[in-house]
Scaffold this active site. Structure first.
Site, PDB file in Angstrom:
ATOM      1  N   GLN A 111       0.842  -1.205   0.000  1.00 54.25           N
ATOM      2  CA  GLN A 111       0.000   0.000   0.000  1.00 54.25           C
ATOM      3  C   GLN A 111       0.874   1.250   0.000  1.00 54.25           C
ATOM      4  OE1 GLN A 111      -1.981   0.503   3.729  1.00 54.25           O
ATOM      5  NE2 GLN A 111      -3.685   1.647   2.891  1.00 54.25           N
ATOM      6  N   SER A 114       1.201   6.434   2.554  1.00 49.09           N
ATOM      7  CA  SER A 114       1.893   7.414   3.410  1.00 49.09           C
ATOM      8  C   SER A 114       3.107   8.022   2.720  1.00 49.09           C
ATOM      9  CB  SER A 114       2.375   6.750   4.700  1.00 49.09           C
ATOM     10  OG  SER A 114       1.311   6.156   5.370  1.00 49.09           O
ATOM     11  N   SER A 147       4.853  -1.362   4.180  1.00 52.13           N
ATOM     12  CA  SER A 147       4.982  -2.762   4.576  1.00 52.13           C
ATOM     13  C   SER A 147       4.970  -3.631   3.329  1.00 52.13           C
ATOM     14  CB  SER A 147       3.812  -3.174   5.476  1.00 52.13           C
ATOM     15  OG  SER A 147       3.676  -2.282   6.540  1.00 52.13           O
ATOM     16  N   GLU A 230      -9.228  -1.437   5.903  1.00 54.71           N
ATOM     17  CA  GLU A 230      -7.959  -1.650   6.609  1.00 54.71           C
ATOM     18  C   GLU A 230      -8.207  -1.744   8.114  1.00 54.71           C
ATOM     19  OE1 GLU A 230      -5.060   1.413   5.864  1.00 54.71           O
ATOM     20  OE2 GLU A 230      -3.490   0.300   6.893  1.00 54.71           O
ATOM     21  N   GLU A 363      -4.975   8.620  17.842  1.00 49.84           N
ATOM     22  CA  GLU A 363      -5.562   9.968  17.946  1.00 49.84           C
ATOM     23  C   GLU A 363      -6.518  10.224  16.781  1.00 49.84           C
ATOM     24  OE1 GLU A 363      -2.329   9.301  18.093  1.00 49.84           O
ATOM     25  OE2 GLU A 363      -1.762   9.830  20.130  1.00 49.84           O
TER      26      GLU A 363
END
Ligand SMILES: Cc1cc2nc3c(=O)[nH]c(=O)nc-3n(C[C@H](O)[C@H](O)[C@H](O)COP(=O)(O)OP(=O)(O)OC[C@H]3O[C@@H](n4cnc5c(N)ncnc54)[C@H](O)[C@@H]3O)c2cc1C
Length: 393
Positions: A111, A114, A147, A230, A363
Protein backbone atom coordinates in the site's frame (compact mmCIF):
# COMPACT_ATOMS: atom_id res chain seq x y z
CA UNK A 1 -27.00 -20.60 -1.67
CA UNK A 2 -27.55 -22.07 1.78
CA UNK A 3 -25.32 -23.87 4.26
CA UNK A 4 -26.12 -27.38 2.95
CA UNK A 5 -25.35 -26.40 -0.68
CA UNK A 6 -22.10 -24.90 0.46
CA UNK A 7 -21.05 -28.06 2.32
CA UNK A 8 -21.81 -30.10 -0.81
CA UNK A 9 -19.58 -27.82 -2.86
CA UNK A 10 -16.77 -28.11 -0.34
CA UNK A 11 -16.99 -31.91 -0.43
CA UNK A 12 -16.94 -31.88 -4.24
CA UNK A 13 -13.80 -29.75 -4.18
CA UNK A 14 -12.12 -32.06 -1.67
CA UNK A 15 -13.02 -35.12 -3.74
CA UNK A 16 -11.64 -33.61 -6.98
CA UNK A 17 -8.55 -32.15 -5.30
CA UNK A 18 -7.60 -34.30 -2.28
CA UNK A 19 -5.37 -31.96 -0.21
CA UNK A 20 -2.86 -34.69 0.64
CA UNK A 21 -2.32 -35.53 -3.04
CA UNK A 22 -2.40 -32.23 -4.93
CA UNK A 23 -0.05 -29.30 -5.10
CA UNK A 24 -1.02 -26.42 -2.76
CA UNK A 25 -1.28 -23.88 -5.56
CA UNK A 26 -3.45 -26.18 -7.68
CA UNK A 27 -5.74 -26.66 -4.68
CA UNK A 28 -5.98 -22.92 -4.00
CA UNK A 29 -6.72 -22.13 -7.64
CA UNK A 30 -9.42 -24.81 -7.73
CA UNK A 31 -10.90 -23.46 -4.50
CA UNK A 32 -11.05 -19.98 -6.00
CA UNK A 33 -12.66 -21.30 -9.19
CA UNK A 34 -15.25 -23.20 -7.13
CA UNK A 35 -16.33 -19.91 -5.53
CA UNK A 36 -15.10 -21.00 -2.11
CA UNK A 37 -12.33 -18.41 -1.65
CA UNK A 38 -14.54 -15.59 -0.33
CA UNK A 39 -18.13 -16.74 -0.73
CA UNK A 40 -19.61 -13.22 -0.68
CA UNK A 41 -17.68 -12.21 -3.82
CA UNK A 42 -19.52 -12.57 -7.17
CA UNK A 43 -19.52 -15.70 -9.33
CA UNK A 44 -16.34 -15.99 -11.38
CA UNK A 45 -14.37 -13.87 -8.89
CA UNK A 46 -13.77 -16.49 -6.22
CA UNK A 47 -17.24 -16.30 -4.71
CA UNK A 48 -20.86 -17.35 -5.04
CA UNK A 49 -22.67 -14.14 -4.12
CA UNK A 50 -23.55 -15.86 -0.81
CA UNK A 51 -23.88 -14.18 2.61
CA UNK A 52 -20.46 -13.36 4.04
CA UNK A 53 -21.32 -15.14 7.30
CA UNK A 54 -21.24 -18.49 5.46
CA UNK A 55 -17.49 -18.20 4.92
CA UNK A 56 -16.99 -19.65 8.42
CA UNK A 57 -18.73 -22.86 7.30
CA UNK A 58 -16.32 -23.28 4.37
CA UNK A 59 -13.27 -22.47 6.46
CA UNK A 60 -14.22 -24.95 9.19
CA UNK A 61 -14.86 -27.78 6.69
CA UNK A 62 -11.58 -27.19 4.87
CA UNK A 63 -9.54 -26.90 8.06
CA UNK A 64 -11.03 -30.18 9.32
CA UNK A 65 -10.03 -31.83 6.03
CA UNK A 66 -6.43 -30.61 6.36
CA UNK A 67 -6.67 -28.35 3.30
CA UNK A 68 -3.88 -25.80 2.79
CA UNK A 69 -4.71 -22.13 3.32
CA UNK A 70 -3.48 -19.16 1.31
CA UNK A 71 -1.30 -17.88 4.19
CA UNK A 72 -3.48 -14.83 4.90
CA UNK A 73 -0.92 -13.15 7.16
CA UNK A 74 1.59 -12.98 4.31
CA UNK A 75 -0.90 -11.43 1.91
CA UNK A 76 -2.93 -9.38 4.40
CA UNK A 77 -2.71 -6.06 2.52
CA UNK A 78 -3.97 -7.67 -0.68
CA UNK A 79 -6.80 -9.50 1.06
CA UNK A 80 -7.79 -6.81 3.52
CA UNK A 81 -7.32 -3.63 1.53
CA UNK A 82 -6.68 -4.09 -2.20
CA UNK A 83 -9.31 -6.76 -2.87
CA UNK A 84 -12.37 -4.94 -1.47
CA UNK A 85 -11.29 -1.78 -3.30
CA UNK A 86 -10.81 -3.62 -6.61
CA UNK A 87 -14.16 -5.31 -6.11
CA UNK A 88 -15.93 -2.01 -5.56
CA UNK A 89 -14.15 0.24 -8.06
CA UNK A 90 -12.39 -2.06 -10.54
CA UNK A 91 -13.63 -2.79 -14.05
CA UNK A 92 -14.53 -6.42 -14.88
CA UNK A 93 -11.19 -6.74 -16.68
CA UNK A 94 -9.25 -5.44 -13.66
CA UNK A 95 -11.13 -7.75 -11.30
CA UNK A 96 -10.39 -10.79 -13.44
CA UNK A 97 -6.73 -9.84 -13.84
CA UNK A 98 -5.94 -9.21 -10.19
CA UNK A 99 -8.23 -11.03 -7.78
CA UNK A 100 -7.29 -14.67 -8.41
CA UNK A 101 -3.48 -14.40 -8.01
CA UNK A 102 -4.07 -12.01 -5.11
CA UNK A 103 -6.19 -14.55 -3.26
CA UNK A 104 -3.97 -17.56 -4.00
CA UNK A 105 -0.95 -15.62 -2.75
CA UNK A 106 0.87 -15.83 -6.08
CA UNK A 107 0.98 -12.01 -6.14
CA UNK A 108 1.66 -10.00 -2.99
CA UNK A 109 0.31 -6.45 -2.67
CA UNK A 110 1.50 -3.40 -0.75
CA UNK A 111 0.00 0.00 0.00
CA UNK A 112 1.74 3.16 -1.27
CA UNK A 113 -0.23 5.76 0.68
CA UNK A 114 1.89 7.41 3.41
CA UNK A 115 4.52 10.01 2.53
CA UNK A 116 7.11 11.88 4.60
CA UNK A 117 4.75 14.91 4.73
CA UNK A 118 1.42 13.09 4.52
CA UNK A 119 0.60 10.46 7.14
CA UNK A 120 -2.36 11.31 9.34
CA UNK A 121 -3.08 14.14 6.94
CA UNK A 122 -3.01 11.72 4.04
CA UNK A 123 -4.83 14.04 1.65
CA UNK A 124 -1.82 16.39 1.78
CA UNK A 125 0.16 13.91 -0.35
CA UNK A 126 2.62 15.30 -2.91
CA UNK A 127 3.42 12.34 -5.20
CA UNK A 128 2.47 13.54 -8.68
CA UNK A 129 0.89 11.61 -11.54
CA UNK A 130 0.93 13.41 -14.90
CA UNK A 131 -0.57 12.10 -18.16
CA UNK A 132 2.03 11.43 -20.90
CA UNK A 133 1.83 11.47 -24.71
CA UNK A 134 1.08 7.72 -24.90
CA UNK A 135 -2.03 7.98 -22.73
CA UNK A 136 -0.30 6.59 -19.64
CA UNK A 137 0.62 8.34 -16.39
CA UNK A 138 4.12 9.27 -15.19
CA UNK A 139 4.47 9.12 -11.44
CA UNK A 140 7.13 10.85 -9.35
CA UNK A 141 7.39 11.07 -5.58
CA UNK A 142 8.32 9.31 -2.35
CA UNK A 143 6.32 6.97 -0.16
CA UNK A 144 7.27 5.76 3.30
CA UNK A 145 6.51 3.01 5.87
CA UNK A 146 5.49 0.69 3.04
CA UNK A 147 4.98 -2.76 4.58
CA UNK A 148 5.86 -5.67 2.26
CA UNK A 149 7.11 -3.42 -0.58
CA UNK A 150 10.15 -5.75 -0.82
CA UNK A 151 7.96 -8.75 -1.61
CA UNK A 152 5.11 -7.05 -3.47
CA UNK A 153 4.24 -7.50 -7.12
CA UNK A 154 1.55 -4.78 -7.11
CA UNK A 155 0.76 -1.71 -5.05
CA UNK A 156 -2.32 0.35 -4.44
CA UNK A 157 -1.17 3.94 -4.88
CA UNK A 158 -2.72 7.35 -4.44
CA UNK A 159 -1.17 10.31 -6.26
CA UNK A 160 -1.97 13.94 -6.96
CA UNK A 161 -3.30 14.54 -10.45
CA UNK A 162 -4.54 18.11 -9.97
CA UNK A 163 -2.66 20.49 -7.66
CA UNK A 164 -4.96 23.41 -8.48
CA UNK A 165 -7.97 22.11 -6.54
CA UNK A 166 -8.38 21.55 -2.75
CA UNK A 167 -6.36 18.64 -1.41
CA UNK A 168 -9.10 16.01 -1.22
CA UNK A 169 -10.27 16.62 -4.80
CA UNK A 170 -7.11 16.38 -6.89
CA UNK A 171 -6.15 12.80 -5.99
CA UNK A 172 -6.40 9.70 -8.23
CA UNK A 173 -6.11 6.04 -7.26
CA UNK A 174 -3.85 3.69 -9.26
CA UNK A 175 -2.47 0.20 -9.22
CA UNK A 176 1.31 0.40 -9.53
CA UNK A 177 3.49 -2.33 -11.01
CA UNK A 178 6.28 -2.81 -8.46
CA UNK A 179 8.56 -4.28 -11.17
CA UNK A 180 8.61 -0.96 -13.09
CA UNK A 181 12.26 0.19 -13.37
CA UNK A 182 11.34 3.53 -11.77
CA UNK A 183 10.32 1.88 -8.47
CA UNK A 184 13.11 1.78 -5.90
CA UNK A 185 12.53 0.02 -2.57
CA UNK A 186 14.87 0.69 0.39
CA UNK A 187 14.53 -1.08 3.76
CA UNK A 188 13.66 0.98 6.84
CA UNK A 189 14.86 -0.60 10.06
CA UNK A 190 12.33 -0.67 12.88
CA UNK A 191 12.41 -0.75 16.68
CA UNK A 192 12.44 -4.55 16.51
CA UNK A 193 15.67 -4.47 14.47
CA UNK A 194 13.85 -5.85 11.44
CA UNK A 195 12.82 -4.09 8.27
CA UNK A 196 9.38 -5.30 7.37
CA UNK A 197 8.61 -1.91 5.87
CA UNK A 198 10.42 0.36 3.41
CA UNK A 199 10.90 3.71 1.75
CA UNK A 200 9.73 3.66 -1.86
CA UNK A 201 11.04 6.12 -4.42
CA UNK A 202 9.02 6.58 -7.62
CA UNK A 203 10.91 8.07 -10.56
CA UNK A 204 9.04 8.41 -13.85
CA UNK A 205 7.07 5.26 -13.09
CA UNK A 206 4.75 4.48 -16.00
CA UNK A 207 1.21 3.46 -15.12
CA UNK A 208 -1.14 2.66 -18.01
CA UNK A 209 -4.50 4.38 -17.71
CA UNK A 210 -6.09 0.92 -17.64
CA UNK A 211 -4.49 0.48 -14.19
CA UNK A 212 -6.42 3.40 -12.70
CA UNK A 213 -9.12 2.51 -10.13
CA UNK A 214 -12.10 4.84 -10.21
CA UNK A 215 -12.37 8.21 -11.97
CA UNK A 216 -9.60 10.80 -12.27
CA UNK A 217 -9.84 13.10 -9.22
CA UNK A 218 -11.98 10.61 -7.27
CA UNK A 219 -9.07 8.90 -5.51
CA UNK A 220 -9.92 10.17 -2.03
CA UNK A 221 -13.33 8.48 -2.20
CA UNK A 222 -11.76 5.25 -3.46
CA UNK A 223 -9.16 5.44 -0.67
CA UNK A 224 -11.93 5.63 1.96
CA UNK A 225 -13.00 2.13 0.92
CA UNK A 226 -9.43 0.94 1.42
CA UNK A 227 -9.01 2.69 4.78
CA UNK A 228 -12.33 1.52 6.23
CA UNK A 229 -11.48 -2.04 5.21
CA UNK A 230 -7.96 -1.65 6.61
CA UNK A 231 -9.29 -0.85 10.09
CA UNK A 232 -11.58 -3.86 10.04
CA UNK A 233 -8.77 -6.07 8.69
CA UNK A 234 -6.48 -5.02 11.56
CA UNK A 235 -9.01 -4.67 14.38
CA UNK A 236 -11.70 -7.18 13.42
CA UNK A 237 -9.75 -10.40 13.20
CA UNK A 238 -11.53 -13.54 14.37
CA UNK A 239 -9.92 -15.11 17.44
CA UNK A 240 -11.23 -17.86 19.71
CA UNK A 241 -12.01 -17.05 23.37
CA UNK A 242 -8.67 -16.62 25.15
CA UNK A 243 -6.95 -16.69 21.77
CA UNK A 244 -4.15 -14.41 20.55
CA UNK A 245 -2.13 -12.34 23.03
CA UNK A 246 -4.42 -12.85 26.04
CA UNK A 247 -3.91 -16.61 25.61
CA UNK A 248 -0.13 -16.23 25.67
CA UNK A 249 -0.22 -14.04 28.79
CA UNK A 250 -2.71 -16.27 30.63
CA UNK A 251 -0.52 -19.28 29.85
CA UNK A 252 2.56 -17.53 31.30
CA UNK A 253 0.61 -16.73 34.47
CA UNK A 254 -0.65 -20.33 34.80
CA UNK A 255 2.75 -21.89 34.23
CA UNK A 256 4.49 -19.88 36.97
CA UNK A 257 3.15 -20.41 40.48
CA UNK A 258 5.23 -17.49 41.80
CA UNK A 259 3.07 -15.10 39.74
CA UNK A 260 -0.18 -16.15 41.35
CA UNK A 261 -0.57 -13.17 43.65
CA UNK A 262 -3.98 -11.58 44.19
CA UNK A 263 -2.81 -8.33 42.62
CA UNK A 264 -1.52 -9.95 39.41
CA UNK A 265 -4.62 -12.11 39.24
CA UNK A 266 -6.83 -9.01 39.34
CA UNK A 267 -4.85 -7.35 36.58
CA UNK A 268 -4.88 -10.45 34.42
CA UNK A 269 -8.64 -10.74 34.87
CA UNK A 270 -9.15 -7.13 33.82
CA UNK A 271 -7.17 -7.77 30.62
CA UNK A 272 -9.08 -11.00 30.06
CA UNK A 273 -12.40 -9.13 30.25
CA UNK A 274 -11.11 -6.42 27.89
CA UNK A 275 -9.96 -9.10 25.42
CA UNK A 276 -13.37 -10.74 25.54
CA UNK A 277 -15.14 -7.41 24.99
CA UNK A 278 -12.92 -6.75 21.99
CA UNK A 279 -13.51 -10.24 20.61
CA UNK A 280 -17.28 -9.83 20.82
CA UNK A 281 -17.12 -6.31 19.37
CA UNK A 282 -15.18 -7.81 16.43
CA UNK A 283 -17.90 -10.39 16.04
CA UNK A 284 -20.54 -7.66 15.88
CA UNK A 285 -18.44 -5.76 13.36
CA UNK A 286 -18.28 -8.82 11.12
CA UNK A 287 -22.05 -9.21 11.35
CA UNK A 288 -22.46 -5.57 10.29
CA UNK A 289 -20.04 -6.22 7.46
CA UNK A 290 -22.17 -9.08 6.21
CA UNK A 291 -24.78 -6.44 5.45
CA UNK A 292 -22.47 -4.14 3.42
CA UNK A 293 -19.27 -2.16 3.30
CA UNK A 294 -17.53 -1.32 6.59
CA UNK A 295 -18.28 2.15 7.89
CA UNK A 296 -16.41 4.36 10.36
CA UNK A 297 -17.34 2.01 13.25
CA UNK A 298 -14.33 -0.13 12.31
CA UNK A 299 -12.16 2.61 13.84
CA UNK A 300 -13.31 1.45 17.30
CA UNK A 301 -12.14 -2.11 16.69
CA UNK A 302 -8.74 -0.99 15.48
CA UNK A 303 -8.34 1.46 18.38
CA UNK A 304 -9.23 -1.23 20.94
CA UNK A 305 -6.95 -3.79 19.30
CA UNK A 306 -3.93 -1.44 19.46
CA UNK A 307 -4.54 -0.44 23.06
CA UNK A 308 -5.02 -4.01 24.28
CA UNK A 309 -1.99 -5.32 22.34
CA UNK A 310 0.23 -2.72 23.99
CA UNK A 311 -1.20 -3.37 27.47
CA UNK A 312 -0.87 -7.15 27.14
CA UNK A 313 2.64 -7.17 25.73
CA UNK A 314 3.79 -4.79 28.50
CA UNK A 315 2.12 -6.99 31.13
CA UNK A 316 3.81 -10.08 29.69
CA UNK A 317 7.26 -8.45 29.91
CA UNK A 318 6.48 -7.40 33.48
CA UNK A 319 5.46 -10.96 34.40
CA UNK A 320 8.63 -12.40 32.91
CA UNK A 321 10.85 -9.79 34.61
CA UNK A 322 14.51 -9.89 33.37
CA UNK A 323 13.72 -12.85 31.15
CA UNK A 324 11.13 -10.75 29.32
CA UNK A 325 13.70 -8.13 28.40
CA UNK A 326 15.97 -10.60 26.58
CA UNK A 327 16.03 -10.32 22.81
CA UNK A 328 17.07 -13.06 20.42
CA UNK A 329 18.63 -11.34 17.46
CA UNK A 330 19.26 -7.81 16.22
CA UNK A 331 20.35 -8.85 12.73
CA UNK A 332 18.72 -6.72 10.07
CA UNK A 333 16.16 -9.05 8.52
CA UNK A 334 13.45 -8.33 5.99
CA UNK A 335 10.70 -10.76 7.00
CA UNK A 336 7.69 -11.54 4.89
CA UNK A 337 5.30 -11.18 7.79
CA UNK A 338 4.92 -9.91 11.32
CA UNK A 339 5.30 -12.96 13.55
CA UNK A 340 3.40 -11.70 16.56
CA UNK A 341 2.61 -15.07 18.13
CA UNK A 342 5.65 -17.07 17.03
CA UNK A 343 8.34 -14.86 18.59
CA UNK A 344 9.25 -14.07 22.18
CA UNK A 345 7.87 -11.50 24.63
CA UNK A 346 10.54 -8.86 23.90
CA UNK A 347 9.73 -8.88 20.20
CA UNK A 348 5.98 -8.66 20.85
CA UNK A 349 6.47 -5.75 23.26
CA UNK A 350 8.51 -3.73 20.77
CA UNK A 351 6.39 -4.58 17.71
CA UNK A 352 3.13 -3.69 19.46
CA UNK A 353 4.30 -0.06 19.67
CA UNK A 354 3.57 0.21 15.94
CA UNK A 355 -0.03 -0.99 16.38
CA UNK A 356 -1.22 2.42 17.51
CA UNK A 357 0.38 4.07 14.45
CA UNK A 358 -0.15 1.69 11.49
CA UNK A 359 -3.54 1.78 9.82
CA UNK A 360 -4.28 5.22 11.34
CA UNK A 361 -2.98 6.51 14.68
CA UNK A 362 -5.12 6.17 17.79
CA UNK A 363 -5.56 9.97 17.95
CA UNK A 364 -6.94 10.05 14.40
CA UNK A 365 -9.23 7.09 15.08
CA UNK A 366 -10.64 8.93 18.10
CA UNK A 367 -11.31 11.91 15.83
CA UNK A 368 -13.14 9.62 13.38
CA UNK A 369 -15.24 8.07 16.14
CA UNK A 370 -16.03 11.50 17.58
CA UNK A 371 -17.01 13.07 14.28
CA UNK A 372 -18.40 10.28 12.14
CA UNK A 373 -19.83 7.82 14.66
CA UNK A 374 -20.88 10.06 17.56
CA UNK A 375 -21.62 13.17 15.47
CA UNK A 376 -19.63 15.52 17.74
CA UNK A 377 -18.43 18.86 16.33
CA UNK A 378 -15.52 18.43 13.89
CA UNK A 379 -11.96 19.64 14.42
CA UNK A 380 -11.48 23.12 12.94
CA UNK A 381 -9.99 22.71 9.45
CA UNK A 382 -8.73 25.78 7.65
CA UNK A 383 -7.31 24.11 4.55
CA UNK A 384 -10.34 22.26 3.22
CA UNK A 385 -11.20 24.71 0.46
CA UNK A 386 -7.72 25.98 -0.39
CA UNK A 387 -6.08 24.73 -3.62
CA UNK A 388 -3.40 22.17 -2.68
CA UNK A 389 -0.63 24.11 -4.44
CA UNK A 390 -1.30 27.12 -2.18
CA UNK A 391 -0.97 25.17 1.07
CA UNK A 392 2.19 25.78 3.08
CA UNK A 393 4.31 22.62 3.34
C1 LIG B 1 4.34 -0.77 11.39
C2 LIG B 1 3.79 0.23 10.42
C3 LIG B 1 3.40 -0.19 9.16
C4 LIG B 1 2.90 0.73 8.23
N1 LIG B 1 2.57 0.29 6.99
C5 LIG B 1 2.15 1.18 6.05
C6 LIG B 1 1.91 0.76 4.71
O1 LIG B 1 2.05 -0.42 4.37
N2 LIG B 1 1.54 1.66 3.80
C7 LIG B 1 1.35 2.98 4.13
O2 LIG B 1 0.97 3.75 3.25
N3 LIG B 1 1.59 3.43 5.39
C8 LIG B 1 1.99 2.55 6.35
N4 LIG B 1 2.26 2.99 7.63
C9 LIG B 1 2.16 4.43 7.90
C10 LIG B 1 1.07 4.84 8.86
O3 LIG B 1 -0.19 4.72 8.25
C11 LIG B 1 1.37 6.28 9.28
O4 LIG B 1 2.58 6.22 10.03
C12 LIG B 1 0.27 6.90 10.12
O5 LIG B 1 -0.85 7.15 9.31
C13 LIG B 1 0.70 8.16 10.84
O6 LIG B 1 1.26 9.09 9.98
P1 LIG B 1 2.68 9.79 10.31
O7 LIG B 1 3.65 8.69 10.66
O8 LIG B 1 3.01 10.69 9.18
O9 LIG B 1 2.44 10.62 11.64
P2 LIG B 1 1.88 12.11 11.79
O10 LIG B 1 0.69 12.27 10.91
O11 LIG B 1 3.02 13.06 11.61
O12 LIG B 1 1.39 12.10 13.28
C14 LIG B 1 2.30 12.28 14.40
C15 LIG B 1 1.44 12.31 15.67
O13 LIG B 1 0.53 13.42 15.63
C16 LIG B 1 -0.81 12.97 15.84
N5 LIG B 1 -1.76 13.77 15.05
C17 LIG B 1 -1.64 14.13 13.75
N6 LIG B 1 -2.74 14.81 13.35
C18 LIG B 1 -3.57 14.88 14.44
C19 LIG B 1 -4.87 15.43 14.67
N7 LIG B 1 -5.54 16.08 13.70
N8 LIG B 1 -5.42 15.30 15.91
C20 LIG B 1 -4.75 14.65 16.91
N9 LIG B 1 -3.52 14.11 16.75
C21 LIG B 1 -2.94 14.22 15.53
C22 LIG B 1 -0.78 11.53 15.34
O14 LIG B 1 -1.85 10.79 15.85
C23 LIG B 1 0.57 11.06 15.85
O15 LIG B 1 0.51 10.70 17.20
C24 LIG B 1 2.77 2.09 8.59
C25 LIG B 1 3.15 2.52 9.87
C26 LIG B 1 3.66 1.61 10.78
C27 LIG B 1 4.07 2.09 12.15
Amino acid sequence: MNEADLRTRVHELLAAYPPSEVDTLDFLRARFDAGLAWVHFPLGLGGLGAPRTLQAVVDAELTAAGAPDNDPRRIGIGLGMAAPTILRYGTAEQQHRWLRPLWTGEEVWCQLFSEPGAGSDLAALATRAVPDAEGSWRVNGQKVWTSSAHTARWAILIARTDPAVPKHQGITYFVCDMTDPGVQVRPLRQLTGEAEFNEVFLTDVRIPDSDRLGAVGEGWRVAQTTLNNERVAIGGQRTPREGGLIGIVAETWRERPELRTAELHQRLLQHWVDAEVLRLTGERLRQQLAAGQPGPEGAGGKLGFARLAQQLTAFEVELLAEEGLGYDDWTLRRPELVDFNGREAGYRYLRAKGNSIEGGTSEILRNIIAERVLGLPPEPRTDKDVPWKELSR
